[in-house]
Scaffold this motif. Structure first.
Motif, PDB file in Angstrom:
ATOM      1  N   GLU A  17     -32.768 -86.110 -22.960  1.00  0.00           N
ATOM      2  CA  GLU A  17     -33.890 -85.183 -23.082  1.00  0.00           C
ATOM      3  C   GLU A  17     -33.567 -84.047 -24.052  1.00  0.00           C
ATOM      4  O   GLU A  17     -34.428 -83.601 -24.808  1.00  0.00           O
ATOM      5  CB  GLU A  17     -34.286 -84.615 -21.714  1.00  0.00           C
ATOM      6  N   ASP A  18     -32.314 -83.568 -24.030  1.00  0.00           N
ATOM      7  CA  ASP A  18     -31.903 -82.508 -24.950  1.00  0.00           C
ATOM      8  C   ASP A  18     -31.936 -82.995 -26.402  1.00  0.00           C
ATOM      9  O   ASP A  18     -32.385 -82.289 -27.297  1.00  0.00           O
ATOM     10  CB  ASP A  18     -30.492 -82.011 -24.616  1.00  0.00           C
ATOM     11  N   GLY A  53     -35.496 -83.342 -27.603  1.00  0.00           N
ATOM     12  CA  GLY A  53     -36.025 -82.022 -27.944  1.00  0.00           C
ATOM     13  C   GLY A  53     -35.514 -81.529 -29.272  1.00  0.00           C
ATOM     14  O   GLY A  53     -36.246 -80.927 -30.065  1.00  0.00           O
ATOM     15  N   LEU A  54     -34.258 -81.816 -29.562  1.00  0.00           N
ATOM     16  CA  LEU A  54     -33.650 -81.382 -30.818  1.00  0.00           C
ATOM     17  C   LEU A  54     -34.297 -82.075 -32.015  1.00  0.00           C
ATOM     18  O   LEU A  54     -34.596 -81.449 -33.018  1.00  0.00           O
ATOM     19  CB  LEU A  54     -32.150 -81.666 -30.791  1.00  0.00           C
ATOM     20  N   GLN A  57     -37.235 -83.404 -32.108  1.00  0.00           N
ATOM     21  CA  GLN A  57     -38.690 -83.279 -32.093  1.00  0.00           C
ATOM     22  C   GLN A  57     -39.213 -82.476 -33.284  1.00  0.00           C
ATOM     23  O   GLN A  57     -40.233 -82.841 -33.879  1.00  0.00           O
ATOM     24  CB  GLN A  57     -39.146 -82.637 -30.782  1.00  0.00           C
ATOM     25  N   GLU A  58     -38.548 -81.407 -33.669  1.00  0.00           N
ATOM     26  CA  GLU A  58     -39.030 -80.562 -34.763  1.00  0.00           C
ATOM     27  C   GLU A  58     -39.064 -81.308 -36.101  1.00  0.00           C
ATOM     28  O   GLU A  58     -40.094 -81.291 -36.782  1.00  0.00           O
ATOM     29  CB  GLU A  58     -38.185 -79.288 -34.862  1.00  0.00           C
TER      30      GLU A  58
END
Length: 72
Positions: free
Chosen positions: A51-52, A55-56, A58-59
């Protein structure tokens, strides 16, 4: 292109620059090298949760500087 500094890692792609904490280099490097990598493998590289890592990345995905695919 990945530029590594003392305070940040800058990922430049698709006409945009994205800044991350220096620890993100281990996750971003395989992507910059053009390798296809599972999120779980990236997580294992740096001892993070999937999940981390999601998220990283994703940008840059939202900025169309990276893609996420499925092998299904």
């Amino acid at each position: 292109m990945l530029e590594v500094g003392e305070d940040a890692v800058a990922l430049s792609a698709a006409g945009s620059t994205f800044e991350f904490a220096p620890e993100a280099e281990a996750v971003l490097r395989p992507l910059v090298d053009g390798r296809t990598v599972y999120l779980a493998a990236l997580a294992e590289t740096d001892g993070l949760d999937v999940e981390d890592v999601a998220g990283l990345v994703q940008e840059p995905v939202a900025g169309q500087a990276a893609t996420v695919g499925s092998l299904l």
